[in-house]
Design a protein around this motif. Sequence first.
Motif, PDB file in Angstrom:
ATOM      1  N   TRP A  34      -9.622  39.955  11.919  1.00 27.65           N
ATOM      2  CA  TRP A  34      -8.776  39.704  13.083  1.00 27.65           C
ATOM      3  C   TRP A  34      -9.230  40.593  14.229  1.00 27.65           C
TER       4      TRP A  34
ATOM      5  N   GLN B 233      -2.100  40.398   7.544  1.00 30.98           N
ATOM      6  CA  GLN B 233      -2.671  40.972   6.328  1.00 30.98           C
ATOM      7  C   GLN B 233      -1.583  41.684   5.514  1.00 30.98           C
TER       8      GLN B 233
ATOM      9  N   LEU C 297       0.776  51.013  12.502  1.00 34.92           N
ATOM     10  CA  LEU C 297      -0.528  50.369  12.362  1.00 34.92           C
ATOM     11  C   LEU C 297      -1.649  51.148  13.028  1.00 34.92           C
TER      12      LEU C 297
ATOM     13  N   VAL D 179      -1.361  39.674  12.807  1.00 30.03           N
ATOM     14  CA  VAL D 179      -2.601  39.955  12.073  1.00 30.03           C
ATOM     15  C   VAL D 179      -2.526  39.307  10.688  1.00 30.03           C
TER      16      VAL D 179
ATOM     17  N   THR E  93      -0.409  44.854   6.993  1.00 30.28           N
ATOM     18  CA  THR E  93       0.042  44.878   8.392  1.00 30.28           C
ATOM     19  C   THR E  93       1.385  44.182   8.588  1.00 30.28           C
TER      20      THR E  93
ATOM     21  N   LYS F 146      -5.194  50.987  11.178  1.00 29.65           N
ATOM     22  CA  LYS F 146      -5.357  49.595  10.756  1.00 29.65           C
ATOM     23  C   LYS F 146      -5.732  48.713  11.948  1.00 29.65           C
ATOM     24  N   ILE F 147      -5.096  48.992  13.087  1.00 27.40           N
ATOM     25  CA  ILE F 147      -5.414  48.299  14.324  1.00 27.40           C
ATOM     26  C   ILE F 147      -6.019  49.332  15.261  1.00 27.40           C
TER      27      ILE F 147
ATOM     28  N   GLY G 237       1.752  43.274  13.830  1.00 26.27           N
ATOM     29  CA  GLY G 237       1.396  43.308  12.413  1.00 26.27           C
ATOM     30  C   GLY G 237       1.556  41.968  11.749  1.00 26.27           C
TER      31      GLY G 237
ATOM     32  N   ARG H  50      -8.862  45.303  17.108  1.00 25.66           N
ATOM     33  CA  ARG H  50      -9.322  44.655  15.889  1.00 25.66           C
ATOM     34  C   ARG H  50      -8.672  45.296  14.663  1.00 25.66           C
ATOM     35  N   TYR H  51      -8.649  44.520  13.593  1.00 24.02           N
ATOM     36  CA  TYR H  51      -8.113  44.988  12.318  1.00 24.02           C
ATOM     37  C   TYR H  51      -9.217  45.654  11.516  1.00 24.02           C
TER      38      TYR H  51
END
Length: 304
Positions: free
Chosen positions: A208, A232, A243, A230, A235, A64-65, A227, A54-55
């Motif tokens: 996400w 964003q 990430l 996702v 990302t 981030k991930i 990235g 997940r983000y």
Amino acid sequence: MPSFTNRLFPLPPAQQAAAESWFERGEGTPRKPRAASSVLLLRDSREGAEVFLRYRRGESPLGKIAFPGGSLEETDGDQVPWFGPTPSEWAKALGMDDHQQAMRHVVAAIRELFEETGILLAGPDASTLLESNRGPEWMEAREGIASGEKSFPALLARRGLGLRTDLLRPLSHWKTADFALRRFDTYYFAAVQPLGQESSLLQGRGIWGKWCIAVHEFERRQTTALGDEVGQPDTVGLTLEQLTVPSVQLMLEKLAKAKGCIAYLAHRRPNTVHQPELVKDDDGAYLLRVSGNDAAEGAGQRGR
């Protein structure tokens, strides 16, 4: 097997400023890390083991991930119906002496998994598991727990459920590098998606999240495919290494090389504390080097 000592990881862009400040000050006193739990939610597919990623918004020390997870909360120490290994057995499995703290990490792992994916490792007895997590009432419960307006132990009591701690497996123990402005002391666990339960993002908070085939993410780790998917601003154009944090990368690699979830979970892991170290590369770039040995997760050197 090579040591993690010589393994270098690119420093995520969001951490560059903190790294520069750390070196300019001649290092300093690390901030105290917050206790946290994180869970690899797994399932098998024809193409290999899958894991739920997940983000995360903001500058999370978990990346981030990342896998579902977060900080321990005060209510994680409340008494709850408990099935499976005792807190003292969990303390031994996690390599700690504090039985109460071990219990809190296990409760936090199950709570965070429920908040972020809807998967609830709980049942009315030691041999039964919640059969379905569908319906607006479950999403409402997740939202209330995530906001702090509702209590996870109270939810269990109201539904007549106890935690199925036997469905969790301990994986590894990681601490965020000393230079970081936000630090976590994280215990990672793993659990297989229960039959009848479906994963979903938390309404109003999830941006996400999806099931990812570990071997696919490992194969495309040097591209920006994940990235970009996702989508964003923080990302797009970034690789998996940029990430995620080293712990996530190494567990994804190990999972990609395993022959299914059972093989991955059956792997024996020592109680080793892993903590990345901030170092300078020859060309002046800031990189993370993982200290300790490679017995817990991951194998081999990458790149440099």
